[in-house]
Scaffold this motif. Structure first.
Motif, PDB file in Angstrom:
ATOM      1  N   UNK A  94       0.825  -1.207   0.000  1.00  0.00           N
ATOM      2  CA  UNK A  94       0.000   0.000   0.000  1.00  0.00           C
ATOM      3  C   UNK A  94       0.859   1.258   0.000  1.00  0.00           C
ATOM      4  N   UNK A  95       1.905   1.258   0.827  1.00  0.00           N
ATOM      5  CA  UNK A  95       2.795   2.418   0.877  1.00  0.00           C
ATOM      6  C   UNK A  95       3.545   2.587  -0.440  1.00  0.00           C
ATOM      7  N   UNK A 104       4.289  11.359  -4.998  1.00  0.00           N
ATOM      8  CA  UNK A 104       5.603  11.251  -5.641  1.00  0.00           C
ATOM      9  C   UNK A 104       6.624  12.229  -5.055  1.00  0.00           C
ATOM     10  N   UNK A 105       6.171  13.371  -4.555  1.00  0.00           N
ATOM     11  CA  UNK A 105       7.104  14.311  -3.922  1.00  0.00           C
ATOM     12  C   UNK A 105       7.681  13.711  -2.638  1.00  0.00           C
ATOM     13  N   UNK A 106       6.866  12.948  -1.921  1.00  0.00           N
ATOM     14  CA  UNK A 106       7.342  12.260  -0.712  1.00  0.00           C
ATOM     15  C   UNK A 106       8.353  11.190  -1.077  1.00  0.00           C
ATOM     16  N   UNK A 107       8.098  10.462  -2.171  1.00  0.00           N
ATOM     17  CA  UNK A 107       9.051   9.452  -2.635  1.00  0.00           C
ATOM     18  C   UNK A 107      10.377  10.104  -3.002  1.00  0.00           C
ATOM     19  N   UNK A 108      10.330  11.263  -3.663  1.00  0.00           N
ATOM     20  CA  UNK A 108      11.560  11.957  -4.034  1.00  0.00           C
ATOM     21  C   UNK A 108      12.345  12.394  -2.797  1.00  0.00           C
ATOM     22  N   UNK A 109      11.632  12.889  -1.772  1.00  0.00           N
ATOM     23  CA  UNK A 109      12.307  13.303  -0.538  1.00  0.00           C
ATOM     24  C   UNK A 109      12.926  12.104   0.169  1.00  0.00           C
ATOM     25  N   UNK A 118       9.646   5.587   7.806  1.00  0.00           N
ATOM     26  CA  UNK A 118       8.517   5.736   8.722  1.00  0.00           C
ATOM     27  C   UNK A 118       7.841   7.091   8.525  1.00  0.00           C
ATOM     28  N   UNK A 119       8.623   8.134   8.265  1.00  0.00           N
ATOM     29  CA  UNK A 119       8.037   9.437   7.956  1.00  0.00           C
ATOM     30  C   UNK A 119       7.177   9.339   6.698  1.00  0.00           C
ATOM     31  N   UNK A 120       7.746   8.716   5.656  1.00  0.00           N
ATOM     32  CA  UNK A 120       7.030   8.606   4.384  1.00  0.00           C
ATOM     33  C   UNK A 120       5.763   7.777   4.536  1.00  0.00           C
ATOM     34  N   UNK A 125      -0.117   7.035   4.742  1.00  0.00           N
ATOM     35  CA  UNK A 125      -1.223   6.461   5.522  1.00  0.00           C
ATOM     36  C   UNK A 125      -2.318   7.490   5.787  1.00  0.00           C
ATOM     37  N   UNK A 126      -1.921   8.679   6.201  1.00  0.00           N
ATOM     38  CA  UNK A 126      -2.925   9.708   6.475  1.00  0.00           C
ATOM     39  C   UNK A 126      -3.434  10.340   5.180  1.00  0.00           C
ATOM     40  N   UNK A 127      -2.529  10.542   4.221  1.00  0.00           N
ATOM     41  CA  UNK A 127      -2.930  11.184   2.976  1.00  0.00           C
ATOM     42  C   UNK A 127      -3.871  10.343   2.150  1.00  0.00           C
TER      43      UNK A 127
END
Length: 430
Positions: A94-95, A104-109, A118-120, A125-127
């Motif tokens: 799922x993640x 995708x911006x979170x994946x890039x970070x 865990x941050x990602x 999860x919330x998004x």
């Protein structure tokens, strides 16, 4: 006064310590980058699994869609290969899907090592629970601060932003959350366990109030237990002696607890601890109390020389109650790889299908929880039972995993066997 040499040594040690800490931080960034690549691979694996479009393998009953079969087969493959639970494997899937497709911006970070997996995961999860039109704003606001926050702080931020960016009413969110209520047990050391009861807050407060009232009343009556102990005991009493208000539930339901006690232990010999099925070893005092107060017994024939459990078979499809109980006592949990669901909550399954000639006897029966019973029949997982009740599972990708029943009773010491073996006209020990 500190000497020049001492100052030099301190300076060198300080620089070395700084270098070690910086290396640790950089290693953590590399771990984040590896997690990003893993998430991308898991997403690609899911796409390939869906592209293969495997069909349902069952011969009767409701059929699974090709998507259901593909996702379940991938989840079980990952769980067995990574040595994680299937819930964890599904979370990884799922993640991975969320990072690759919606965030995708979170994946890039994450790929840049700006924060941990865990941050990602928290962002996804919330998004993912937000309406599509609110996800971009949520991600943008999360990424503005996430790199400077701990995991706990990121989760707190996500909870706050979830409330701010969505347009659902509180009632709608509550109804959705209430649909995911659950109850679970987690074993703890020393004969103890935790119960987790996720439920609506109103009911939780009411239960707590009831426990407090009973505990305070007992203390006023002179009960020596602490308030904490009394609250726990009050809830246990209410659950175990009460009845359900759910329509259609049969009256008089009582808990079923199975305890395996070596016969020679009952004769006063310290051979092996008793076992509480679904938990593990328990102390002899508790076991003796249960044996003394139990209204009935299931006597299981054991071989005191080898420690093996013995039984006879039958030809009918459904195991009689005694054989069903015996199978569950022998195996103790679901026998799918890495599953720990208690056998008492599982189905007694024919390893070689009865409809294809499989017999109803101990060497062709094993417990499978409802989830893995369906996996066996709907997906390409296959299984056969080897000697000593070892189950050999072959995954859809051809990986082989063997699962063994838990350790059986240890053989009794030879001198005790000689003392207690029956004569020719006596029944064997149970």
């Amino acid at each position: 006064m500190t000497s020049t040499a001492q100052l030099s040594r301190n300076s060198t040690a300080l620089e070395s310590l700084r270098a070690e800490v910086e290396a640790i931080v950089e290693a953590d960034r590399e771990v984040a980058r590896i997690h990003a690549r893993r998430a991308e691979r898991i997403h690609r694996a899911r796409q390939l699994a869906l592209e293969l479009s495997p069909g349902d393998q069952s011969t009767g009953g409701p059929q699974w869609s090709r998507t259901q079969v593909a996702e379940r087969q991938l989840a079980t493959e990952l769980a067995v290969g990574l040595r994680v639970t299937e819930n964890e494997a599904r979370r990884l899937m799922s993640t991975g899907e969320g990072l690759a497709e919606s965030f995708t911006a979170t994946l890039a970070a994450l790929s840049n090592g700006q924060f941990s997996y865990r941050h990602a995961h928290i962002v996804v999860r919330f998004g993912a629970a937000l309406p599509a039109e609110a996800q971009a704003e949520f991600e943008q606001r999360m990424l503005a601060d996430a790199a400077d926050l701990t995991v706990v702080q990121v989760e707190n931020l996500a909870r706050r932003l979830t409330e701010e960016v969505q347009h659902e009413t509180a009632i709608e969110r509550f109804e959705r959350a209430a649909a995911s209520r659950y109850f679970a047990r987690e074993n703890a050391p020393d004969g103890m366990a935790y119960l987790t009861h996720y439920l609506p807050a109103v009911e939780a407060v009411a239960i707590e109030s009831m426990a407090n009232s009973i505990a305070n009343s007992a203390r006023k009556a002179g009960d020596p237990r602490t308030l904490t102990q009394l609250r726990v005991d009050a809830i246990s009493d209410l659950i175990l002696s009460g009845s359900s208000s759910i329509p259609g539930v049969a009256a008089g339901i009582r808990p079923k607890v199975a305890v395996t006690v070596p016969a020679l232990s009952l004769l006063g010999h310290d051979t092996e601890p008793a076992t509480l099925e679904g938990y593990g070893p328990i102390d002899e005092h508790t076991a003796g109390h249960l044996v003394a107060s139990a209204p009935s017994f299931l006597r299981v024939l054991t071989d005191p020389v080898t420690g093996s459990l013995l039984t006879e078979g039958q030809k009918r499809y459904r195991p009689v109650a005694i054989l069903d109980d015996f199978v569950k006592l022998l195996h103790r949990s679901c026998r799918f790889p890495q599953c720990t669901r208690p056998a008492g909550d599982s189905d007694t399954d024919h390893t070689h299908d009865h409809g294809l000639g499989g017999k109803t006897y101990i060497l062709n029966l094993a417990p499978l929880c409802p989830t893995h019973h369906r996996v066996k029949h709907h997906t390409s997982w296959s299984v056969r039972q080897l000697a000593d009740h070892v189950l050999e599972w072959t995954s859809p990708l051809g990986h082989i995993t063997r699962t063994s029943p838990p350790v059986r009773m240890r053989p009794a010491p030879a001198d005790l066997v000689d003392q207690h073996l029956p004569g020719d006209d006596e029944p064997p020990p149970f």
